[in-house]
Design a protein around this motif. Structure first.
Motif, PDB file in Angstrom:
ATOM      1  N   LEU A 139       0.837  -1.198   0.000  1.00 12.34           N
ATOM      2  CA  LEU A 139       0.000   0.000   0.000  1.00 12.34           C
ATOM      3  C   LEU A 139       0.875   1.252   0.000  1.00 12.34           C
ATOM      4  O   LEU A 139       2.067   1.203   0.260  1.00 12.34           O
ATOM      5  CB  LEU A 139      -0.908   0.009   1.231  1.00 12.34           C
ATOM      6  N   HIS A 140       0.228   2.403  -0.279  1.00 10.89           N
ATOM      7  CA  HIS A 140       0.988   3.654  -0.366  1.00 10.89           C
ATOM      8  C   HIS A 140       1.472   4.122   0.991  1.00 10.89           C
ATOM      9  O   HIS A 140       2.443   4.872   1.078  1.00 10.89           O
ATOM     10  CB  HIS A 140       0.133   4.751  -1.017  1.00 10.89           C
ATOM     11  N   GLU A 168       0.393  -0.152  -5.124  1.00 20.21           N
ATOM     12  CA  GLU A 168      -0.609   0.838  -5.534  1.00 20.21           C
ATOM     13  C   GLU A 168       0.057   1.955  -6.330  1.00 20.21           C
ATOM     14  O   GLU A 168       1.252   2.218  -6.173  1.00 20.21           O
ATOM     15  CB  GLU A 168      -1.257   1.465  -4.295  1.00 20.21           C
ATOM     16  N   THR A 196      -5.419   0.798  -6.967  1.00 19.70           N
ATOM     17  CA  THR A 196      -5.570   0.685  -5.507  1.00 19.70           C
ATOM     18  C   THR A 196      -5.537  -0.787  -5.110  1.00 19.70           C
ATOM     19  O   THR A 196      -5.803  -1.672  -5.932  1.00 19.70           O
ATOM     20  CB  THR A 196      -6.894   1.297  -5.009  1.00 19.70           C
ATOM     21  N   GLN A 216      -7.488  -0.271   6.662  1.00 19.10           N
ATOM     22  CA  GLN A 216      -6.834   1.013   6.433  1.00 19.10           C
ATOM     23  C   GLN A 216      -7.525   2.091   7.260  1.00 19.10           C
ATOM     24  O   GLN A 216      -8.728   2.118   7.403  1.00 19.10           O
ATOM     25  CB  GLN A 216      -6.900   1.397   4.952  1.00 19.10           C
TER      26      GLN A 216
END
Length: 319
Positions: A139-140, A168, A196, A216
């Motif tokens: 994930l970012h 992502e 995403t 998240q």
């Protein structure tokens, strides 16, 4: 050199130093290796205890090296015996674990891991134990374990473990990601991109999977679920493979770009949805330079929109 016997580089250097001369004092060894006396003395003492060095008969303050064929062979044989015993223990414990696993209930196929340090430890252990492949969703948000800290990844790649990583789009905007991704691609890591992803995920071979315990945005204490072989693990693995099939390749495996391949990198980033500002940061150039290069590429391709530029770049094999 001697790390397989439990000795580090400093021990190897001292032994090699004495091997190359009739005899040497501790001070002479320290001087030759640019090491301090306080550091050299315990190393020499350890090598003497192991039988790799011996004191000279005429002068007890000087050391001579024992022949490697005589001094190293017993150490090697003992290490081999130790590995044999460890392997036998592994087989026995694995059999116990297998029999226990067969009796697990549905709830037992998942272990709960609580705390940052415990999760980091599991990630390292899973990579160290991997034989065939590791699959990762990124994930970012900043990962629990940075690339610099994840030394087990480098070790696994070095022994031939395949790494497939999906990130992502927003990860591409991390400072230095392009350079890091290219470096990892050169040693065999495969990277693909999706707009995403729903969660982080870490799968070691087809044996274990690690996923976050919280969604998240939740700021509760960090934890993860360790999934054992089961239908749930099969499901997690299938989800990764579906994402992998639909993801876009970020860099070719073992890509070795030339120093002037900025245009190719720029086009690749823009096609993946990275903003001009983020592309400029990744490439180490100004925003104005990015915009100028895009305009020049559009003119060269004979197009008027960026969408057309992307299609033309693919057709002309610019990316």
């Amino acid at each position: 050199m001697l790390d397989a016997l439990g000795l580090d580089e400093a021990h190897t250097a001292v032994y090699r130093c004495v091997l190359q001369q009739p005899s040497a004092s501790t001070a002479e060894i320290a001087s030759a290796l640019s090491m301090s006396l306080p550091r050299t003395r315990p190393i020499v003492a350890e090598l003497e205890r192991l039988g790799l060095l011996a004191r000279q008969a005429a002068r007890s303050d000087r050391y001579v090296a024992s022949p490697p064929s005589i001094s190293l062979r017993p150490l090697l044989l003992e290490r081999e015996r130790g590995l044999t015993r460890a392997h036998e223990a592994l087989v026995e414990l694995s059999d116990l674990y297998r029999r226990s696993a067969e009796q697990r209930s549905v709830a037992d196929v998942v272990d709960v891991v609580i705390g940052d340090d415990a999760v980091r430890q599991r990630v390292a252990q899973l990579q160290a134990a991997s034989v065939e492949q590791v699959r990762v969703l990124v994930l970012h948000e900043v990962a629990l374990l940075s690339g610099e800290e994840n030394i087990e990844e480098d070790r696994a790649l070095a022994r031939g473990v395949r790494y497939r990583v999906i990130v992502e789009n927003a990860v591409l905007e991390r400072p230095g990601f392009l350079a890091a991704a290219r470096e990892m691609a050169q040693i065999g890591e495969e990277i693909r991109v999706l707009p995403t992803l729903p969660t982080r995920m870490f799968i070691a071979d087809d044996q274990m999977a690690l996923v976050p315990m919280h969604s998240q945005g939740e700021d509760e204490g960090f934890g993860a679920l360790l999934i054992h072989p089961s239908g749930l693990l099969d499901l997690v693995t299938s989800i990764f493979e579906e994402y992998w099939r639909s993801a876009t390749e970020f860099l070719p495996i073992a890509a070795v770009p030339t120093s002037d391949d900025v245009d190719g990198d720029l086009l690749r980033l823009l096609l993946l949805g990275v903003t001009d500002a983020a592309a400029a940061a990744q490439l180490g150039i100004s925003l104005r330079t990015v915009q100028r290069r895009v305009a020049e590429l559009m003119e060269t391709a004979g197009v008027t929109t960026r969408m057309q530029l992307g299609a033309e770049a693919v057709r002309r094999n610019w990316v």
